[in-house]
Design an enzyme around this catalytic site. Structure first.
Site, PDB file in Angstrom:
ATOM      1  CG  ASP A  17     -33.000 -33.420 -30.874  1.00  0.00           C
ATOM      2  OD1 ASP A  17     -32.789 -34.029 -29.815  1.00  0.00           O
ATOM      3  OD2 ASP A  17     -32.128 -33.238 -31.739  1.00  0.00           O
ATOM      4  CG  ASP A 112     -31.937 -36.032 -26.632  1.00  0.00           C
ATOM      5  OD1 ASP A 112     -31.946 -37.154 -27.162  1.00  0.00           O
ATOM      6  OD2 ASP A 112     -31.320 -35.060 -27.077  1.00  0.00           O
ATOM      7  CD  GLU A 113     -33.421 -37.866 -31.462  1.00  0.00           C
ATOM      8  OE1 GLU A 113     -33.943 -37.561 -32.548  1.00  0.00           O
ATOM      9  OE2 GLU A 113     -32.218 -38.110 -31.344  1.00  0.00           O
TER      10      GLU A 113
END
Ligand SMILES: [Mg+2]
Length: 348
Positions: A17, A112-113
């Site tokens: 993350d 983003d993760e």
């Protein structure tokens, strides 16, 4: 039922993350912003909501999904920036390429993760080694930091990645899962929001080990069909496999209400909130779909779905809302109490 315990021991999952992703990219590209409370979202004079707040901004209580106008009231020095999704998309693809060096089993949750299943990685590396290498490579090539959680399943890996942000690494070995979960607030379990948390607190259930004191049967008296799910999650049990993007066929969100809803006006309000969230997820995942589906669960747990396929690919909030509002009129909404609404977009 699969044998949970044996597969728990077998899987090696990384949840990676990025730290304050959108804000970190803006700061990287404009070093004058470094150390300042930066809010990516939009103008505080608009109806924009916060996408990402830098760690400095978070100190003022600013968090994602908050109205930018409210963020401005919390921190007068905050710097507001419009999101640049192309830029975030580019960084995200780059990170994806780094992941791919280690495994093909990647499940992106947003730009983003992602979850990575590295149980059978080609280089036969330890999961911890892979997590460290990814962190280093992301830092070297993109000048950004990310935090990683390494665990035997997705549930625990996701909680672990959040433990030491930013630039953190938390490893939970199979025989450490029980002690890791023990004192963890139930709120940390993905799927338990503020509403459910309140309900659980009212029953005296605050941390995971509070749940362990009860049998599954005793729990279901109070929690209905949520009991089994909670019983397993509280013990750190999660059998969900990492699902690669190829198998992602739809994207959606659903909401169980604290009290069953009858009023059409409240249902429409909830529909608007869900649509907003789904449109944002579609943008983040860079997806557009043609089929929009509404799921309605009535108070007796009976659930129905209504779908409509439109001519053009869309992720437009207004289009999705128009379709789902129309679909809602094809249900018994307004006449029967509804406990859950869900919206999904498919046919990408
Ligand atoms: Mg993040």
């Amino acid at each position: 039922m699969p044998d949970c315990h044996s597969s728990l021991l077998k899987r090696k999952i990384i949840h990676f993350d990025m730290d304050a992703f959108y804000a970190a990219i803006e700061i990287r590209d404009n070093p004058a912003l470094r150390g300042k409370p930066v809010v990516v979202g939009g103008s505080p004079n608009s109806r924009a909501v916060v996408c990402t707040a830098s760690y400095e901004a978070r100190k003022y209580g600013i968090h994602s999904a908050m109205a930018c106008s409210k963020a401005a009231r919390l921190c007068r020095e905050a710097i507001f920036i419009d999101p640049h999704f192309e830029k975030y998309q580019a960084a995200s693809s780059h990170i994806r390429e780094i992941f791919k060096q280690y495994t093909a089993l990647i499940e992106p949750l947003s730009l983003d993760e992602a979850f990575l299943d590295v149980t059978h990685n080609a280089a036969r590396l330890y999961a911890v080694t892979i997590a460290k290498r990814i962190q280093k490579e992301v830092q070297n090539t993109l000048e950004l930091t990310g935090s990683a959680g390494v665990a035997p399943n997705k549930l625990v890996a996701k909680i672990a990645s959040d433990m030491k942000k930013p630039n953190g690494l938390t490893v939970v070995l199979p025989d450490q899962v029980t002690s890791f979960m023990q004192n963890l607030p139930l709120r940390k379990i993905h799927g338990i929001g503020p509403v459910t948390e309140k309900r659980l607190t009212a029953l005296g259930l605050k941390v995971c080990s509070d749940v362990w004191k009860y049998s599954k049967a005793a729990l279901s008296l109070h929690l209905g069909n949520m009991a089994t799910w909670l019983y397993e999650r509280s013990q750190g049990i999660d059998e969900q496999p990492v699902e690669t993007e190829r198998v992602r066929k739809s994207l959606g969100k659903e909401e169980t209400f604290p009290i069953d809803l009858l009023e059409l006006s409240s249902l429409r309000e909830e529909l608007a909130k869900l649509t907003h969230a789904v449109a944002r997820h579609l943008t983040e995942a860079d997806l557009k779909g043609k089929t929009i589906t509404l799921k309605v669960k009535y108070d007796n747990f009976e659930h129905i779905t209504r779908s409509q396929t439109i001519e053009h690919f869309t992720r437009d909030e207004h289009v999705i809302l128009e379709v789902t509002t129309n679909l809602l009129s094809k249900t018994e909404a307004g006449r029967r109490r509804i406990r859950l609404l869900g919206i999904s977009v498919s046919n990408f």
